[in-house]
Design a protein around this motif. Structure first.
Motif, PDB file in Angstrom:
ATOM      1  N   HIS A   1      23.855 -18.467  13.155  1.00  0.00           N
ATOM      2  CA  HIS A   1      22.591 -17.881  12.693  1.00  0.00           C
ATOM      3  C   HIS A   1      21.698 -18.936  12.034  1.00  0.00           C
ATOM      4  CE1 HIS A   1      24.006 -13.388  12.767  1.00  0.00           C
ATOM      5  NE2 HIS A   1      24.053 -13.983  13.934  1.00  0.00           N
TER       6      HIS A   1
ATOM      7  N   ASP B   1      26.990 -12.083  15.105  1.00  0.00           N
ATOM      8  CA  ASP B   1      27.336 -10.733  14.632  1.00  0.00           C
ATOM      9  C   ASP B   1      28.767 -10.374  15.031  1.00  0.00           C
ATOM     10  OD1 ASP B   1      24.831 -10.499  13.620  1.00  0.00           O
ATOM     11  OD2 ASP B   1      24.081  -9.117  15.143  1.00  0.00           O
ATOM     12  N   TYR B   2      29.116 -10.732  16.252  1.00  0.00           N
ATOM     13  CA  TYR B   2      30.468 -10.445  16.734  1.00  0.00           C
ATOM     14  C   TYR B   2      31.510 -11.144  15.855  1.00  0.00           C
ATOM     15  CZ  TYR B   2      34.411 -10.099  19.987  1.00  0.00           C
ATOM     16  OH  TYR B   2      35.630  -9.852  20.544  1.00  0.00           O
TER      17      TYR B   2
ATOM     18  N   THR C   1      21.684  -3.629  12.768  1.00  0.00           N
ATOM     19  CA  THR C   1      21.622  -3.836  14.221  1.00  0.00           C
ATOM     20  C   THR C   1      20.190  -3.661  14.741  1.00  0.00           C
ATOM     21  OG1 THR C   1      22.211  -1.542  14.722  1.00  0.00           O
ATOM     22  CG2 THR C   1      24.020  -3.106  14.611  1.00  0.00           C
TER      23      THR C   1
ATOM     24  N   HIS D   1      18.388  -6.962  14.160  1.00  0.00           N
ATOM     25  CA  HIS D   1      18.793  -8.004  15.116  1.00  0.00           C
ATOM     26  C   HIS D   1      18.366  -7.655  16.544  1.00  0.00           C
ATOM     27  CE1 HIS D   1      22.018 -10.050  12.376  1.00  0.00           C
ATOM     28  NE2 HIS D   1      20.801 -10.077  11.885  1.00  0.00           N
TER      29      HIS D   1
ATOM     30  N   ASP E   1      21.921  -9.838   8.363  1.00  0.00           N
ATOM     31  CA  ASP E   1      23.229 -10.307   7.881  1.00  0.00           C
ATOM     32  C   ASP E   1      23.522  -9.755   6.489  1.00  0.00           C
ATOM     33  OD1 ASP E   1      23.493 -11.737  10.178  1.00  0.00           O
ATOM     34  OD2 ASP E   1      23.125 -13.706   9.288  1.00  0.00           O
TER      35      ASP E   1
ATOM     36  N   PHE F   1      24.610  -6.170   6.786  1.00  0.00           N
ATOM     37  CA  PHE F   1      25.993  -6.115   7.277  1.00  0.00           C
ATOM     38  C   PHE F   1      26.973  -6.340   6.121  1.00  0.00           C
ATOM     39  CE2 PHE F   1      24.980  -7.028  11.904  1.00  0.00           C
ATOM     40  CZ  PHE F   1      25.576  -5.874  12.360  1.00  0.00           C
TER      41      PHE F   1
ATOM     42  N   SER G   1      32.042  -2.232  14.362  1.00  0.00           N
ATOM     43  CA  SER G   1      31.070  -3.339  14.289  1.00  0.00           C
ATOM     44  C   SER G   1      31.314  -4.359  15.389  1.00  0.00           C
ATOM     45  CB  SER G   1      31.146  -4.046  12.931  1.00  0.00           C
ATOM     46  OG  SER G   1      30.852  -3.146  11.901  1.00  0.00           O
TER      47      SER G   1
ATOM     48  N   ALA H   1      28.703  -5.277  18.533  1.00  0.00           N
ATOM     49  CA  ALA H   1      28.234  -6.635  18.850  1.00  0.00           C
ATOM     50  C   ALA H   1      28.629  -7.015  20.276  1.00  0.00           C
ATOM     51  CB  ALA H   1      28.800  -7.636  17.849  1.00  0.00           C
TER      52      ALA H   1
END
Lengths: 333, 333
Positions: free
Chosen positions: A92, A122-123, B89, B92, B122, B125, B148, B152
């Motif tokens: 990121h 994100d993953y 999400t 993003h 982020d 999250f 999650s 992703a």
């Protein structure tokens, strides 16, 4: 310390002492960065992981757990968690900074695209949370989720503090605590927590990671102005071009006369940068001794890190952590 | 069902039945999206949150917990967690899709920048993980961190499946399970888990959320081709312009003759889109009846969602969830 031990970098000695654990961490990372459904994911993560970062953060977790006498399996999960969080933030960061190079190789956002970097990051975040839940330890979950929030907050703060000459040393410290020290201190703290160490030891491990992270980032910010020539994969002047207010600049701005202030305002606030400006910035920093002052501050933090270790049991890994704190600043010479 | 009940949308009736709980969720969200150090964070999150999404996902969690007889405080944390994950999400997604509008307002990436959207996402999250750790329930942590990762993964899969005419219905189902259904099913499942419901009930709640999410996304993909005119904040043809392979297109490609295939290849694979292409695409979908076929599939999933509810205790909230599943597809008419 034998002559042979002196010859090797503390980081390499840590890697040697933790060979088996690190092999387990690497195997776990490879296993968990796979994706059955989306092959783009391992493509990108492999690119980053194989570029071979120093794996400093997972080693901190392993060393902390081991020197507190841990004999269970979960320090490996936590070390992999920490590396996943780190890798996700790198992905990121490179999007945010529009970086072209990382560890001497083209960045993922350049090789693939920003979209992939955002989503694969994100993953990896999600994967890191899966990994840590496997430890079944609520306290480490709390520490690592708090650290993730502090990291993101620090990054946002850095974004809004960039290009703003009012950014002072206090804000700078908050930024680097967020972007770097928070993960260092979480890495060492969870090592102690998973080992069931005494509260004093856990606190000492947190303090060590915090001070080490701060020293590490200050040195990194110095290296961006080319204080060492043998550092690979770093482009001198990146922070300057991105108009980031790092410590050597903040100190120079604080000591600037009217003419110098106009210069800083033009290159940092207005972003009007011309041929020779980086060299002039360096001249001003040397004139006011801000590179050396930054080095001394980093050194003070490294010494604080070393001092924190006294609360921990005598152990060869403790000595290596001490040497590591010293080396972080010594690599400038 | 009284005439009055029939007149209100099931979503509004859920909101009414859960008024107190939702007030607690909204208060918690406002509290946790604050940031002492980085004011940019609440600026952006408020922009999103005040745009007033339907808060469908947190209501699912609250309803699931309540209809399983939960009387504790943590369904509120879980509902806020689910909304934070959803909001992150969205932030993003809008970066990845280069969107200009969300809920009828300019997107954060447009008002601020992509950098802020990535980093604030982020932060949300991380905040969501902090929130869920407060429930002190390892199983909900595991469910939500798994969700999650699936989200992703689905987003990355969507990225690589876009512009690829080989994308079939099986891949499409994987994508929408990831991007939409995974959070729906996690939202309902954790409601049951936190309530300590019987495994059959937990499974039924998962199945309901999964099927509802799939139906919901299929309808959303239909609406992108303008099947209803009164939907606010949606630009007809967005998916087409982004060359996404959604179900109506996948079905049309499967039935295409050579000439039609050349058309799809040009507009989707090569991205060479001209005046009138969207209209021609719609014509082909109507010719092969793929919009109606997609609607029927969504209806089948909605019916599956309703059927899952039979395993749950009789409760007014259960009836509202059943009506909701029906409404998700009925809103097309």
């Amino acid at each position: 310390m034998s002559l042979d031990e002196k010859a090797t970098k503390p980081h390499d000695r840590l890697a040697q002492a933790l060979t088996e654990d690190m092999a387990a961490v690497n195997a776990l990372i490879r296993d968990r960065m796979a994706s059955e459904h989306a092959p783009r994911i391992p493509e990108i993560t492999q690119h980053l992981v194989e570029a071979g970062g120093k794996r400093l953060r997972p080693m901190l977790t392993l060393a902390a757990a081991r020197l507190c006498g841990y004999a269970g399996p979960y320090h490996v999960h936590l070390a992999a968690t920490v590396e996943f969080i780190h890798t996700a933030t790198l992905l990121h960061d490179d999007v945010v900074d529009e970086s072209q190079q990382r560890r001497g190789r083209p960045t993922a956002n350049l090789l693939w695209d920003n979209k992939s970097s955002v989503l694969v990051g994100d993953y990896l975040f999600a994967r890191s949370f899966q990994l840590m839940t496997e430890t079944d330890n609520m306290r480490v979950l709390s520490i690592l989720s708090n650290a993730s929030a502090v990291i993101a907050e620090g990054e946002v703060l850095q974004l809004t503090a960039a290009q703003d000459l009012r950014t002072d040393e206090k804000i700078y410290l908050k930024v680097i605590r967020g972007k770097t020290a928070a993960l260092f201190s979480a890495a060492t703290e969870v090592g102690g927590v998973i080992a069931g160490a005494h509260e004093n030891a856990v606190r000492a491990l947190f303090d060590y990671g915090d001070a080490l992270g701060i020293a590490f980032q200050m040195v990194d910010d110095l290296l961006d102005y080319g204080s060492a020539s043998d550092v690979i994969g770093k482009n001198v002047g990146d922070d300057f071009r991105e108009r980031k207010l790092t410590l050597p600049v903040i100190k120079a701005v604080a000591k600037a006369d009217a003419e110098e202030r106009a210069f800083w305002s033009r290159v940092i606030e207005k972003g009007d940068q011309r041929e020779g400006d980086l060299e002039h910035a360096l001249e001003l920093m040397r004139k006011h001794g801000t590179l050396e002052a930054t080095r001394l501050e980093a050194l003070a933090w490294a010494n604080k890190a070393k001092a924190s270790l006294h609360a921990l049991p005598a152990h060869e890994l403790r000595d290596m952590l001490s040497d590591l704190a010293e080396y972080v600043v010594a690599r400038l010479n």
